[in-house]
Design an enzyme around this catalytic site. Structure first.
Site, PDB file in Angstrom:
ATOM      1  N   HIS A   1       0.842  -1.200   0.000  1.00 22.45           N
ATOM      2  CA  HIS A   1       0.000   0.000   0.000  1.00 22.45           C
ATOM      3  C   HIS A   1       0.875   1.247   0.000  1.00 22.45           C
ATOM      4  O   HIS A   1       1.832   1.319   0.777  1.00 22.45           O
ATOM      5  CB  HIS A   1      -0.934  -0.004   1.212  1.00 22.45           C
ATOM      6  CG  HIS A   1      -1.916   1.115   1.185  1.00 22.45           C
ATOM      7  ND1 HIS A   1      -2.841   1.269   0.165  1.00 22.45           N
ATOM      8  CD2 HIS A   1      -2.108   2.170   2.013  1.00 22.45           C
ATOM      9  CE1 HIS A   1      -3.553   2.356   0.386  1.00 22.45           C
ATOM     10  NE2 HIS A   1      -3.121   2.929   1.494  1.00 22.45           N
TER      11      HIS A   1
ATOM     12  N   ASP B   1      -6.355  -2.200   3.674  1.00 27.92           N
ATOM     13  CA  ASP B   1      -4.995  -1.666   3.743  1.00 27.92           C
ATOM     14  C   ASP B   1      -4.505  -1.559   5.184  1.00 27.92           C
ATOM     15  O   ASP B   1      -3.931  -0.543   5.602  1.00 27.92           O
ATOM     16  CB  ASP B   1      -4.912  -0.306   3.020  1.00 27.92           C
ATOM     17  CG  ASP B   1      -5.205  -0.455   1.529  1.00 27.92           C
ATOM     18  OD1 ASP B   1      -4.744  -1.448   0.933  1.00 27.92           O
ATOM     19  OD2 ASP B   1      -5.901   0.408   0.964  1.00 27.92           O
TER      20      ASP B   1
END
Ligand code: GAR
Length: 204
Positions: free
Chosen positions: A114, A155
């Site tokens: 991410h 995430d």
């Protein structure tokens, strides 16, 4: 041999970083056994073909159109990935959030990349969100992380690697993106090495 499945949705520059590391002997004992794309036009598919890696194109739309739940798509994809004898799943720009129907098949064996620091800017627009936050004076830097995916949180999960990335006063979104991608390419390979090293220690 440790078999990876790399999941992509677009350009696949991070897939390329893994393929290059494998080709250069920088990830010894690792093979990219499968690339999955949920988008037909993802450039990463061409990258996989160039390296002779099998590709599965597996879109969610047919499931959505048939009124089937996300978990059905996830369970079917998990079965496909398993059939390639995959040890680790690497989400490298994979723009789909898995339900437990996928996650439980690969417990503690999914990594997600991410382009932000832990807890910051989850979702598909992390770099643009960080750039906007910098411009209104809310942050001074952003970063990149690689984390395990233990559950359905977006995430988020135990962090394997992270690195801060500066935002410069004369940055455009494009220059910031380029700086972040360069860090990602290094950090993702390094995170894969880390988890495999820990696994080796556990098994020795
Ligand atoms: C990367 O920046 C990755 O961190 C991001 O998508 C991009 C894919 O680039 N992933 C996310 O935003 C996940 N929430 P690539 O296709 O060139 O590897």
């Amino acid at each position: 041999m440790v078999n990876l499945a790399v999941l992509i949705s677009g350009n696949g520059s991070n897939l390329q970083a893994i393929l290059d590391a494998v080709a250069d002997g920088d990830l010894p004992g690792v093979k990219v056994a499968l690339v999955v794309s949920n988008r037909k036009d993802a450039y990463g598919i061409q990258r996989a073909f160039k390296h002779g890696v099998p590709v599965v194109y597996f879109p969610k739309l047919p499931y959505t159109n048939a009124g089937r739940p996300r978990a059905d798509y996830d369970a079917d994809l998990a079965r496909i990935v398993q059939s390639f004898d995959v040890d680790w799943v690497i989400q490298a720009g994979w723009m789909h959030i898995f339900t437990n129907a996928f996650i439980r098949v690969f417990p503690n064996r999914i990594l997600n990349l991410h382009p932000a620091l832990p807890g910051m800017f989850p979702g598909a627009h992390a770099i643009a969100d960080a750039f906007a936050a910098y411009q209104r004076g809310a942050i001074e830097h952003t970063g990149v992380m690689v984390h395990l995916v233990p559950d359905e949180a977006v995430d988020a999960g135990p962090v394997v690697a992270q690195e801060a990335v500066p935002i410069l006063p004369d940055d455009t979104l494009e220059t910031l993106e380029a700086r972040i991608h360069a860090v990602e390419h290094r950090l993702l390979v390094s995170a894969i090495k880390t988890v495999l090293h820990i696994e080796n220690l556990r098994n020795s």
